[in-house]
Design an enzyme around this catalytic site. Sequence first.
Site, mmCIF file in Angstrom:
data_model
loop_
_atom_site.group_PDB
_atom_site.id
_atom_site.type_symbol
_atom_site.label_atom_id
_atom_site.label_comp_id
_atom_site.label_asym_id
_atom_site.label_seq_id
_atom_site.Cartn_x
_atom_site.Cartn_y
_atom_site.Cartn_z
ATOM 1 N N VAL A 151 0.844 -1.203 0.000
ATOM 2 C CA VAL A 151 0.000 0.000 0.000
ATOM 3 C C VAL A 151 0.873 1.245 0.000
ATOM 4 O O VAL A 151 0.622 2.204 -0.742
ATOM 5 C CB VAL A 151 -0.963 0.003 1.200
ATOM 6 C CG1 VAL A 151 -1.801 1.284 1.219
ATOM 7 C CG2 VAL A 151 -1.888 -1.217 1.131
ATOM 8 N N TYR A 152 1.928 1.234 0.807
ATOM 9 C CA TYR A 152 2.833 2.377 0.852
ATOM 10 C C TYR A 152 3.503 2.596 -0.497
ATOM 11 O O TYR A 152 3.562 3.719 -1.013
ATOM 12 C CB TYR A 152 3.885 2.168 1.943
ATOM 13 C CG TYR A 152 4.876 3.302 2.043
ATOM 14 C CD1 TYR A 152 4.509 4.516 2.595
ATOM 15 C CD2 TYR A 152 6.184 3.157 1.582
ATOM 16 C CE1 TYR A 152 5.411 5.573 2.680
ATOM 17 C CE2 TYR A 152 7.092 4.198 1.669
ATOM 18 C CZ TYR A 152 6.700 5.407 2.216
ATOM 19 O OH TYR A 152 7.590 6.442 2.297
ATOM 20 N N VAL A 153 4.018 1.519 -1.096
ATOM 21 C CA VAL A 153 4.657 1.633 -2.407
ATOM 22 C C VAL A 153 3.668 2.186 -3.434
ATOM 23 O O VAL A 153 4.013 3.024 -4.272
ATOM 24 C CB VAL A 153 5.207 0.264 -2.860
ATOM 25 C CG1 VAL A 153 5.605 0.281 -4.332
ATOM 26 C CG2 VAL A 153 6.408 -0.126 -2.000
ATOM 27 N N THR A 155 1.202 4.233 -2.922
ATOM 28 C CA THR A 155 0.984 5.676 -2.746
ATOM 29 C C THR A 155 2.126 6.480 -3.363
ATOM 30 O O THR A 155 1.905 7.547 -3.945
ATOM 31 C CB THR A 155 0.840 6.060 -1.257
ATOM 32 O OG1 THR A 155 2.078 5.840 -0.557
ATOM 33 C CG2 THR A 155 -0.270 5.264 -0.588
#
Length: 257
Positions: A151-153, A155
């Site tokens: 999820v972070y990647v 964003t």
Amino acid sequence: MNETLITGASSGIGRAFAERLAAAGHDLIVVARRKDRLAELARSLSGVNVEVVVADLATDQGIDAVAELCAARPLTMLINNAGLAHYMPTGELPAAKARELVQVKVAAPTLLTRAALPGMLARGAGTIVSVAGMLAFSATAPVPERQGRAVYVGTLAHTVAMTQSLHAELAGTPIKVHVVCPGIVATEFHEVQGMDLSALPRMSAADVVTAALAGLDRGEVVSAPGVEDYGLLESVFGADLAAFGGQSAQLASRYRN
């Protein structure tokens, strides 16, 4: 008058941007969740006006309040820097943390940019810088067992793609957009996640700011402070366009029975 709004300004890269731009004579609107840190930052800067705005960009109310400032003030620059990580396998990531991450890293920079642009276009000047990271290019990298950050990647990849597309959209206007993609930076970013990366080589926040501002001067849309061979990035962008241009209305042969 130069007036810059910086999110995530209380520490790390955001604070480094504030210090650098204040030294260059920019009046500042500094935004973060912690009033005490913003107040200390304001006291440390001299010769410019510093307005402290306490807002939580993980909430709709916080985003709306800062977006109103972006729309109302004659900003010279907008620095979208607020961030958090929540590194975790996607199936274990609590919904509240996933929502917080998407709010801070996707919704906030998107809506603040949207709010600032009309005024910049009307004034005929303006620069928008967003902070992403080299993990934006790591989607196909293997992930160690029991670790995850999809999820972070995602964003970060959104921020890179949006900036590139916005640059194309604004062609022919005087507005500049830029995204800086550092690797591991010597800030408290990972420490607050309970991650000790002190043994790894880390870049200073000041060097990240130097790269972003130099990249802007060089006409780069994406800067990578730790990548010596910029041709590597150009190869990625060229491959993206080649794949996009290689499509047709006919079903590719590998998908036919």
